[in-house]
Design a protein around this motif. Sequence first.
Motif, PDB file in Angstrom:
ATOM      1  N   ASN A 136      27.122 -21.500  37.930  1.00  0.00           N
ATOM      2  CA  ASN A 136      28.521 -21.756  38.275  1.00  0.00           C
ATOM      3  C   ASN A 136      29.055 -20.703  39.250  1.00  0.00           C
ATOM      4  N   TRP A 137      28.553 -19.482  39.117  1.00  0.00           N
ATOM      5  CA  TRP A 137      28.962 -18.427  40.045  1.00  0.00           C
ATOM      6  C   TRP A 137      28.214 -18.503  41.374  1.00  0.00           C
ATOM      7  N   ILE A 138      26.911 -18.752  41.289  1.00  0.00           N
ATOM      8  CA  ILE A 138      26.063 -18.646  42.483  1.00  0.00           C
ATOM      9  C   ILE A 138      26.094 -19.913  43.331  1.00  0.00           C
TER      10      ILE A 138
ATOM     11  N   TYR B 113      23.643 -18.598  29.654  1.00  0.00           N
ATOM     12  CA  TYR B 113      23.671 -17.643  30.775  1.00  0.00           C
ATOM     13  C   TYR B 113      23.256 -18.289  32.098  1.00  0.00           C
TER      14      TYR B 113
ATOM     15  N   GLU C 172      26.171 -20.434  33.398  1.00  0.00           N
ATOM     16  CA  GLU C 172      27.246 -19.580  33.900  1.00  0.00           C
ATOM     17  C   GLU C 172      26.860 -18.936  35.229  1.00  0.00           C
ATOM     18  N   LEU C 173      25.581 -18.540  35.294  1.00  0.00           N
ATOM     19  CA  LEU C 173      25.110 -17.929  36.551  1.00  0.00           C
ATOM     20  C   LEU C 173      25.157 -18.930  37.698  1.00  0.00           C
TER      21      LEU C 173
ATOM     22  N   PHE D  93      28.482 -20.254  46.396  1.00  0.00           N
ATOM     23  CA  PHE D  93      28.092 -19.348  47.484  1.00  0.00           C
ATOM     24  C   PHE D  93      26.795 -19.795  48.138  1.00  0.00           C
TER      25      PHE D  93
END
Length: 677
Positions: A152-154, A146, A149-150, A157
């Motif tokens: 990779n998203w954050i 998790y 993955e987090l 940005f």
Amino acid sequence: MGNNNKNKEKLNIGNMGSGNKAPKFNPYWIYGVVIIAFLAIQWFTLGGGPVETNWNEVKTTILANNDVKKIVVVNEKEAQVYLKESSYDKYSAKLNNGFTAPQKVGPHYFFEIGPPEAFANNLKEAQANVAEENKVGIEYKTVHNYLGELLNWILPFAIIILIWWFIFKRMSKGTGGGGAGNIFNVGKSQAKVFDKDSRVSNTFKDVAGLAEAKQEVEEIVDFLKSPTKFTKLGGKIPKGALLVGPPGTGKTLLAKAVAGEANVPFFSMSGSDFVEMFVGVGASRVRDLFKQAKEKAPCIVFIDEIDAIGRARGKNPNMGSNDERENTLNQLLTEMDGFDTNSGVIILAATNRADILDKALMRAGRFDRQIHVELPDLNEREEIFNVHLRPIKLSPEIDPAFLAKQTPGFSGADIANVCNESALIAARHNKDLVDKQDFLDAVDRIIGGLEKKNKIISVDEKRRIAYHEAGHATISWLLEHAHPLVKVTIVPRGKALGAAWYLPEERSITTKDQLLDEMCSALGGRAAEQISFNSISSGAQNDLEKVTKQSYAMVSIFGMSEKVGNVSFYDSSGQNEYGFTKPYSEKTAELIDSESKLLIETQYARALEVLTANKEGHEKLAELLLEKEVIFSEDLENVFGKRKWGKPLMVAEVKKEIAAGLLENKEAPATSESTTA
């Protein structure tokens, strides 16, 4: 006694240590502490991970020795090998890598498996001869990362936000405190506020000269201190005053004096502070500035170099490529005209380019007053010298009146520079006091540059330079309206190989005869080379440039040509600064060219005539200059005799002599036409 002294020493040491200032807190320390704490948690609590290996080593060593407890395939990509507790010690040497060693419960090894079906077949083949109860099975496990993955998203940005934050922080110039709050302060005013907590030390006593300008500015302070004195009769307090004048004349100093005297909040900023690369920032800062000013009224807002945003609309040299400047100006016009009557907010602005300012900005109701701050005259220069000489250790022979006479045309900033340079020159020569010669050397250095006595010049070149400079000196001494000479030198200074210092008269207007005499004197160097060497050189380039500009000004600006007539093509309003057409025809242009050339040739012939008639004195002066390298007006007096024409009396001097009964009071006819110096 010894013990007591030791104790005292210890106490003193302790006091000294406690007196040291603690280091200032930096918010970036928090980020560092958080990162270190995160790494420490990962290091000490989670321990190390499994050691990387390969299928061949597992097959031939670990599996063959029956040391495998189980194999777990994670996410169908990676196989994790767990050792039996009884077999752990056999591999401890390979696994024990300090803090990075895997935990005893496992997993102990890992390797990439490739396709899961192929790995299952390989394991089955490797255990073909092993008893059924000793065979190792495969466990399949799916693990969700998790945190990864987090991230990779954050992370993308976060990088974009950090870059945005960094750019805005740089553009906002640190206003509104530290940290990310600066991002939202880009549109805030950049003005420095001086109030009761941060007073300005300058007062009107520090402003020498500028009597008329200072009086106008003092009235503004009076408006703020006692407004009812001026409003009780129905008058309105002026909304703005524009300080106009050449650079270095004291416009900003006057504004600082107002800040020190007014005892009201004082907002100070530059016109360029409104202009940014972001659309709408300038207008936003204008709104914020006036919002703060209204909240702290009565107060003064000072905008230095207002031409940065006040340039006439449609006259932008960028040809309309920057509308942001015009938007800022429009907002400034709106805010200045949007005050309530007698709101107590007065705008001060300074510029040396009043001719390019927008007419809407200059109208009454916005800038009600224009205060002209001109170059100081003789008496004002003496007052300015008295201010700047205070901190300098002076020789008793120093007379500010003498120094004022030696610096015609100098601004207040130039005079401050002279005083500073004189102190540096005296220190360079290890003097205890600054004397008159140090000031004269400082003036010479500022006007002509640093002496270059080691510059390589041939004997013939030096001789030509001496005769050239002697030609200037001779004609200036013999012509009535030429500036009286102070000294001549053939020691190179800056880019000049030789120089002559003159003491210009304090003139308010200049006549045609005066201009012609100055032109003839400037051509004296070229004429001297023609007579003495029967050839000319490039040494007269500066003289020719000056004479050419002067002749064209006489013909096309001052109306001093009979054929061209009493016309002036000079645009003092600056409205045609970026125009592409001339305000006269091609025929008139040819006439201006011919008349200007005629003026120059006439004065050159006159210079040849004067030098030919005084050839003996000119040669004597040139040889004296070759011998001494520097000659003064006394040397010219010894060669040519005293100058026939004395210095004209100034109006102030005439009034003094009339008051003393030395002159008869005769009224001169009054004139009303505008004159140009």
